[in-house]
Design a protein around this motif. Structure first.
Motif, PDB file in Angstrom:
ATOM      1  N   GLY A 173       0.883  -1.214  -0.055  1.00  0.00           N
ATOM      2  CA  GLY A 173       0.206  -0.134  -0.088  1.00  0.00           C
ATOM      3  C   GLY A 173       0.832   1.247  -0.083  1.00  0.00           C
ATOM      4  O   GLY A 173       1.771   1.343   0.937  1.00  0.00           O
ATOM      5  N   GLY A 191      -3.416   4.039   7.210  1.00  0.00           N
ATOM      6  CA  GLY A 191      -2.991   2.431   7.274  1.00  0.00           C
ATOM      7  C   GLY A 191      -4.253   1.718   7.305  1.00  0.00           C
ATOM      8  O   GLY A 191      -4.309   0.438   6.638  1.00  0.00           O
ATOM      9  N   GLN A 227      -6.054   1.015   4.224  1.00  0.00           N
ATOM     10  CA  GLN A 227      -5.447   0.089   3.151  1.00  0.00           C
ATOM     11  C   GLN A 227      -5.338  -1.404   3.499  1.00  0.00           C
ATOM     12  O   GLN A 227      -5.488  -2.248   2.671  1.00  0.00           O
ATOM     13  CB  GLN A 227      -3.866   0.525   3.109  1.00  0.00           C
ATOM     14  CG  GLN A 227      -3.698   1.852   2.450  1.00  0.00           C
ATOM     15  CD  GLN A 227      -2.352   2.489   2.310  1.00  0.00           C
ATOM     16  OE1 GLN A 227      -1.718   2.121   1.207  1.00  0.00           O
ATOM     17  NE2 GLN A 227      -1.730   2.864   3.313  1.00  0.00           N
ATOM     18  N   GLN A 228      -5.388  -1.675   5.128  1.00  0.00           N
ATOM     19  CA  GLN A 228      -5.394  -2.977   5.361  1.00  0.00           C
ATOM     20  C   GLN A 228      -6.805  -3.602   5.059  1.00  0.00           C
ATOM     21  O   GLN A 228      -6.847  -4.701   4.744  1.00  0.00           O
ATOM     22  CB  GLN A 228      -5.093  -3.245   7.003  1.00  0.00           C
ATOM     23  CG  GLN A 228      -5.252  -4.392   7.425  1.00  0.00           C
ATOM     24  CD  GLN A 228      -4.785  -4.549   8.989  1.00  0.00           C
ATOM     25  OE1 GLN A 228      -5.616  -3.807   9.676  1.00  0.00           O
ATOM     26  NE2 GLN A 228      -4.253  -5.694   9.333  1.00  0.00           N
ATOM     27  N   ALA A 259      -4.317  -4.816   1.377  1.00  0.00           N
ATOM     28  CA  ALA A 259      -2.752  -4.616   1.289  1.00  0.00           C
ATOM     29  C   ALA A 259      -2.246  -5.691   2.004  1.00  0.00           C
ATOM     30  O   ALA A 259      -2.734  -5.833   3.163  1.00  0.00           O
ATOM     31  CB  ALA A 259      -2.424  -3.185   1.677  1.00  0.00           C
ATOM     32  N   LEU A 285       2.563  -2.298   4.085  1.00  0.00           N
ATOM     33  CA  LEU A 285       2.282  -0.775   4.042  1.00  0.00           C
ATOM     34  C   LEU A 285       3.655  -0.032   3.990  1.00  0.00           C
ATOM     35  O   LEU A 285       4.476  -0.136   4.705  1.00  0.00           O
ATOM     36  CB  LEU A 285       1.563  -0.315   5.454  1.00  0.00           C
ATOM     37  CG  LEU A 285      -0.065  -0.913   5.517  1.00  0.00           C
ATOM     38  CD1 LEU A 285      -0.438  -0.185   6.942  1.00  0.00           C
ATOM     39  CD2 LEU A 285      -0.761  -0.840   4.278  1.00  0.00           C
TER      40      LEU A 285
END
Length: 832
Positions: free
Chosen positions: A343, A370, A373-374, A378, A381
């Motif tokens: 990510g 963050g 994105q998780q 992803a 990161l």
């Protein structure tokens, strides 16, 4: 299976065999030549020799050195090559001026005793033993990472000065503490380092680590041997050790307990005898383990029988595994299997809001980036905080600490600032991805020593002092130079990802073609792994996502190993998901169907809603469809600041008690169920508890303002028993109980039975919780239970700790064995 045989070798014969096989070289060379054998347990033998409940076993190095020497000798005569110093619990928290013994004098005496046994027996190596500090590291506990390093350095310095031959770091349940111990050993000595961790029956460390993640961490740090010890017996450890042997490129060791413990006649006994132990250890040896020994409950008899059965089992050949692995505290990501998604959003480039968040020191905003994105799937990161006017090393460390406290994804430390890189690598809880090094001599000389010391997989850019080559041949030449230079530093090709450099096609029409050809040939000619910042290809063009998605598919077809992309982009992730289906990497299209069927259902739901009450088109999911309120989400994710803000918002529409009962408690319950199921790990559980604590503070303030009485549950006493300074488990239970509104009376650690009983009577508590980590302190737990039964018979007693089982807890008179913090909460609720 090698047949079990009766041990007929006399001690004299065993010693002669040792003399024949022992060369005049160090332990590293010995390990290359043959299988090595460790000793067994110490605590249970000291108890048999008269160690009293609550007495510190390491003091016997000074008070009864002849007994310690005798035990070491017995193990050496039984067949052990290595004896472990009686220093498992030695650190500044346990030995200081108040106790009357210093770390230095205890360690010096312990090493001297072991060396004397070696001298008297005529063979053997002395391993300086480092055990857990008994404290949980920040942010989940109070011990800072650098202080943990300093604690271990004191022991290592004393052990090296006293003449230890190697260092054994054992019984570790927290990968962060494990890293601190390894760094201390590396920075204060040149001795070989062996490291073992303790796993539960699910194959997890206390803080969630796995065989895969801990193997990546320890191999990255450059230890000489890795393995498992304590917690379980050889039967339970066998499948876990098979997995470690399968993936490890260094020798593997195992020191199991003598089975699972129970209490008989006030004594701790284990459920398999020495013959059964030896037979199972022989099977473990046949599965490729290089170093064998024992832990709790094992004796010289166990080691003698194990040695007799295993000494002639052919030594395993240690092979370098062709694996490229990065890790977080809880899991590993292997590059080279299916493509890895990195990510890219934690980066200020082209992101005004992110730049402002950095300037404002708004870590909550960065955490949310963050988390998003998780949730968008992803695998890793990227973390880049470089911005003019920012103290990049300080900011990088802060952001890495915050991210790894909330998220369990591995991180890519992305910086050109070498100071920021080193500081972040040092405090990172795992084996990171590093972005980046390049073909310039100056860059390689700065970055490769850091990778060698701290471990990591490094992104290597195909550029050097001459710039970026315009041809594939030029980039391959630089890649080859990087591989060769890395090898000079002891860095394997598998720990390098070549970035073929994606150039903007708006300025170079052949840029994409050169990049794709380079990616393809790195794999074919070098057997290397590759990575690309995919979105660079479309710079300067409109509707960039079209170009990005098409180029991404082309790169994947050419063998791209990892891609730095925006995982929040539906177009990019659709390419990725489709590629996995079309290349047979998504079994039965299961992941594709699961994800996109849900997406399709969401679109139908939006169409059915059509318009909201204001008549405007609905543009996002209803709250219920998104998984709950902002407050509930913040607690589940462990975002304390976000939970505080969301709590204030929730109070605009509901009273405090309603918010607590309908949003906060269900959130904690959801996290607790995930923890019990093994899908949520201890760090996530604790951060969720901290987020709930922040929200509870808002609720309490509102209730006080409105004159509403706060709900309180019953009182619970918690204590670590006499002689035991390990209070990690107790402190975790405390956090959870307080979040469920129990009034916790924490008596601390090393607490005498009389003090616990007195407090239970005075406070009239319904529940007492007792904790113990070491077998030597379980008798103190049993004595505490006995006194509670006699003087406070109505109190319910729950117990926990690494040495206990349900059967063991029942045998010493406890009402409940609580294997984890949530079990303790559930028992306390039942007792109300």
């Amino acid at each position: 299976m090698w047949k079990a045989v009766k041990v007929v070798e006399t001690r004299h014969v065993i010693i002669e065999e040792h003399e024949k096989r022992r060369s005049q070289v160090g332990i590293r060379e010995e390990l290359k030549q043959r299988r090595l054998f460790f000793d067994g347990g110490m605590g249970s033998l000291l108890q048999a020799k008269g160690l009293k409940p609550g007495e510190l076993p390491e003091t016997w190095n000074l008070l009864h050195p002849e007994i310690i020497v005798e035990i070491h000798q017995d193990y050496l005569k039984a067949g052990a090559d290595i004896v472990t110093t009686n220093t498992f619990g030695v650190n500044r928290f346990k030995y200081n001026k108040e106790i009357g013994y210093s770390v230095e004098e205890i360690v010096e005496a312990a090493v001297a005793n072991a060396k004397k046994a070696v001298e008297l027996t005529g063979h053997g190596f002395v391993a300086l033993d480092l055990g857990p500090t008994g404290k949980l590291l920040e942010p989940y506990g109070t011990l800072a990472f650098e202080e943990a390093c300093d604690v271990y350095k004191e022991v290592v310095r004393a052990g090296v000065a006293a003449g230890a031959d190697l260092i054994i770091i054992e019984t570790m349940g927290d990968s962060y503490e494990l890293k601190a111990a390894v760094l201390a050993a590396k920075e204060e000595s040149e001795l070989p380092i062996f490291a073992t961790v303790t796993l539960d029956e699910k194959g997890k460390m206390l803080t969630g680590g796995t065989v895969e993640s801990v193997t990546a961490l320890l191999e990255g740090l450059g230890v000489d041997a890795i393995g498992l010890n304590c917690g379980l017996g050889p039967v339970q450890l066998l499948p876990l050790i098979r997995k470690m042997v399968e993936i490890a490129s260094v020798p593997v060791m195992v020191n199991p307990n003598a089975g699972l413990p129970r209490s008989e006649g006030g004594k701790t006994v284990y459920d398999i005898n020495s013959d059964q132990f030896a037979e199972t250890m022989c099977e473990i040896a046949e599965n490729g383990v290089s170093i064998l020994g024992g832990c709790c409950g094992t004796t010289p008899e166990h080691i003698a029988k194990m040695y007799a059965l295993c000494k002639d089992v052919p030594k395993p050949v240690i092979e370098k595994k062709e694996r490229t692995v990065i890790s977080s505290y809880s899991h590993a990501v292997e590059v080279g299997m299916k493509p890895v998604i990195i990510g890219e959003r934690i980066n200020p480039t082209g992101k005004p809001k992110f730049k402002q968040a950095l300037k404002d020191h708004d870590l909550s905003y960065i955490l949310n980036v963050g988390v998003a994105q998780q949730e968008s799937r992803a695998d890793v990161l990227d973390v880049n905080v470089g911005l003019p006017g920012i103290d990049e090393p300080t900011m990088m460390v802060e952001v890495v600490k915050e991210l790894q406290s909330v998220l369990d994804l591995p991180l890519q430390i992305d910086t050109a600032n070498v100071q920021a890189m080193e500081q972040a690598m040092r405090i990172y809880n795992g084996k990171p991805l590093i972005n980046s090094v390049n073909g310039k001599r100056e860059s390689m000389e700065a970055v490769f020593p850091l990778v060698k010391k701290y471990g990591g997989v490094v992104v290597a850019l195909c550029l050097d002092e001459e710039g970026i080559p315009q041809t594939t041949e030029g980039r391959l030449t630089i890649a080859k130079k990087i591989y060769e230079t890395a090898a000079e530093y002891g860095i394997d090709k598998n720990d390098i990802l070549i970035d073929a450099l994606c150039m903007a096609v708006s300025s170079d029409k052949n840029g994409a073609l050169v990049t794709l050809e380079t990616v393809k040939r790195i794999k074919e000619e070098f057997g290397g792994k590759t990575v690309l910042g995919v979105s660079n290809v479309s710079f300067g063009l409109p509707m960039r996502e079209h170009i990005n998605a098409s180029f991404f598919m082309m790169a994947l077809q050419n063998g791209l190993s990892a891609a730095i992309i925006n995982p929040n982009s539906e177009a990019m992730m659709a390419v990725y998901d489709s590629f996995l289906v079309l290349t047979a990497q998504d079994e039965n299209c299961g992941n594709y169907v699961s994800f996109y069927a849900e997406k399709e259902a969401e679109k139908k739901q939006l169409k059915e809603l059509q318009k909201n009450v204001s008549g405007k088109p609905v543009t996002e999911k209803a709250d219920g469809a998104s998984g709950g309120s902002a407050l509930k989400k913040s607690i589940i994710r462990g975002l304390a600041k976000a939970a505080e803000v969301a709590a204030l918002e929730a109070l605009k529409d509901s009273d405090a008690l309603t918010v607590i009962n309908e949003e906060m408690i269900p959130a904690l319950d959801e996290v607790g169920k995930g923890f019990e199921a093994g899908t949520v790990f201890l760090p996530q559980l604790l951060m969720s508890a901290e987020a709930a604590k922040a929200a509870f503070a808002v609720m309490k303030a509102k209730m006080a303002q409105d004159g509403v009485a706060q709900q309180k549950r019953s009182k619970v006493i918690l204590a670590t028993v006499k002689g035991d300074i390990h209070d990690i488990g107790k402190n975790i239970v405390k956090v959870l109980l307080e979040n469920y509104s129990f009034e916790v009376i924490d008596l601390g650690r090393d607490v005498a039975p009389e003090k616990i009983v007195e407090c239970a009577i005075v406070e009239n508590v319904p529940v007492v919780g007792l904790s113990a980590l070491m077998t030597t302190t379980v008798p103190a737990m049993e004595e505490t239970i006995r006194q509670l039964r006699e003087k406070a018979p109505n109190v319910k007693i729950m117990v926990g700790g690494a040495v206990l089982t349900e059967e063991y807890a029942a045998a010493i008179g406890a009402d409940a064995y609580c294997k984890d913090a949530m079990a303790s909460v559930n028992f306390a609720i039942q007792c109300e």
